[in-house]
Motif scaffolding. Sequence first.
Motif, short mmCIF file in Angstrom:
data_model
loop_
_atom_site.label_atom_id
_atom_site.label_comp_id
_atom_site.label_asym_id
_atom_site.label_seq_id
_atom_site.Cartn_x
_atom_site.Cartn_y
_atom_site.Cartn_z
N ILE A 120 -8.05 32.28 27.73
CA ILE A 120 -8.26 31.28 28.77
C ILE A 120 -7.42 31.60 30.00
N ASP A 121 -6.16 31.98 29.80
CA ASP A 121 -5.29 32.34 30.92
C ASP A 121 -5.84 33.54 31.68
N PHE A 122 -6.30 34.54 30.94
CA PHE A 122 -6.87 35.74 31.58
C PHE A 122 -8.11 35.39 32.40
N LEU A 123 -9.00 34.61 31.81
CA LEU A 123 -10.23 34.26 32.51
C LEU A 123 -9.94 33.39 33.73
N ASN A 124 -8.95 32.53 33.63
CA ASN A 124 -8.56 31.70 34.77
C ASN A 124 -8.16 32.53 35.98
N LYS A 125 -7.50 33.64 35.70
CA LYS A 125 -7.00 34.49 36.78
C LYS A 125 -8.08 35.40 37.36
N ASN A 126 -9.14 35.62 36.60
CA ASN A 126 -10.09 36.65 37.01
C ASN A 126 -11.52 36.17 37.26
N TYR A 127 -11.87 34.97 36.80
CA TYR A 127 -13.25 34.52 36.94
C TYR A 127 -13.29 33.09 37.47
N LEU A 128 -13.92 32.93 38.62
CA LEU A 128 -13.96 31.64 39.28
C LEU A 128 -14.60 30.57 38.41
N GLU A 129 -15.63 30.92 37.65
CA GLU A 129 -16.31 29.92 36.84
C GLU A 129 -15.38 29.27 35.83
N THR A 130 -14.37 30.03 35.35
CA THR A 130 -13.41 29.49 34.39
C THR A 130 -12.64 28.34 35.00
N GLN A 131 -12.23 28.50 36.25
CA GLN A 131 -11.48 27.44 36.92
C GLN A 131 -12.33 26.19 37.08
N ILE A 132 -13.60 26.37 37.41
CA ILE A 132 -14.50 25.22 37.57
C ILE A 132 -14.73 24.54 36.22
N ILE A 133 -15.00 25.34 35.20
CA ILE A 133 -15.24 24.80 33.87
C ILE A 133 -14.01 24.07 33.36
N ASN A 134 -12.84 24.69 33.51
CA ASN A 134 -11.60 24.07 33.02
C ASN A 134 -11.30 22.77 33.74
#
Length: 206
Positions: A120-134
């Motif tokens: 989750i931390d890795f995806l947060n830093k690298n993929y915008l959709e993760t931030q929106i989903i989270n």
Amino acid sequence: MKADTENHLFLQPLFNYLAQIHPLSEPFINHHKKNCDHLQIKKNKFILSPIDNNDSIYFLVKGLLRAFIREGENDISTRFAFENQFIEAMQKPGHKSNYSIEYLQALEDCELIRIPYKLIDFLNKNYLETQIINRKLLERSYHEALERSLLARIPSALGRYLKFEASHPGLNRIPQRYLSSYLVMRLETLSRIRNKALDTRLIKMT
């Protein structure tokens, strides 16, 4: 128990759920395929206890879970999770400890997806959709926490039961001893209240 993860079809329920929040990119999906585990846990077994490394969040595909803490000889239920819900053990933000005082227990035979916090931390830093989903998931989690806070402040045992019943259609799946703990009442009180609520509904139907 970790199940066979070679067949990534086990992740489809998670992807279906997340895609309702935001479209998922192929790299986002592939990182989940590489890092998530498929778990099958028998009824009454622990998914997590205070002696286990608290390094993941869980998505419940099938079954029923509860979170609880131990106070002396008593178990105090803190949350329940049904299908298509996330659950994790309590963790203080920024706290370095890898352990939690909460237990996660299967109340039915369960199928889960384990999602590591590192992923989750890795995806947060690298993929915008993760931030929106989270952010969307955090909004839902915050709302659920407010609902639990409101529930705890209802003074009458009957009021707490009716409030919980209204928002949990799977109420009858929860063993009464765990539900009474969650609603802060004795088992005898819960049994009496459930009978009273049933009688009231039957009267309204006639």
